[in-house]
Design an enzyme around this catalytic site. Sequence first.
Site: not given
Length: 296
Positions: A17, A84, A220, A265, A279
């Site tokens: 999306l 999605q 973040d 992430d 990672d």
Amino acid sequence: MTQELATRYPLVMVPGLLGFVRVVVYPYWFGIVSRLRQGGAKVFPVMVSAVNSTEVCGEQLLQQIERILRETGAAKVNLIGHSQGALTSRYAAAKRPDLVASVTSVAGPNHGSELADYLGRSFPLGTVRRRLLNGSMRLMAGLMRLLETGYRGPKLPIDVDASHQSLTTEGVALFNHRCPQGLPETWGGQGEELVNGVRYYSWSGTLQPGRSDRGRNRLDGTNVTCRLFARTFTREVGHCDGMVGRFSSHLGTVIGDDYPLDHFDIVNQTLGLVGKGADPVRLFTEHAERLKAAGL
């Protein structure tokens, strides 16, 4: 250039999306496509409607697959879909299994998203709140379309309500009835890996206090967003990435479902700012090696 990641068939990366190929100079698959290419893989990040139903996006993906096969001379592709994009990939594989070697779901809402269910309850169709929500989604999609530099095809349609319905538990249940390939028979289980000649895989993450909210994720903002969204979950409370539940993500062979990665992430967003010890790029390189070992 090394060839340790050179799969037999091209890797086609399918966004979710509000997805994109590249906004100005910033790629959706941050650091992932470049690393796969360094290892010798042929990688094609594609664009489908940023906001629309899974079926509409799936038909667009089939057109992209056919184009890539013409350009490369390959017989099939490996589809890797985020969010999605996993449903979009499943649609394409169900309709044209002859063109698809594998489908990999990365944090895919394969049994729906509790966040989508919550938004449906909180912003009912026909209400002012729903119109405002839809308007903001159309605005974001339109802005991203203006800034998109990695896609040069025709203008793709937007349908906010269709997209939302495609992500709800009810909407995905209807989709799964039509496209059941790779789905587990029991909740939280694994599905068949090989169906109609297509191999199915999945992996996903969960929010883990002390890990996913540490490290560079302290910088973040999307991690904060995911932690807020996680409060809407009831069935998989404490077992989601902020947008998709751990067990809802299962498809085919489950490579892992508890990586300390939120929903952004897991595709190395934003700017590779991820949690402590995470990672996500390695998950993709290891999977390319897995596909190569399987002759795909």
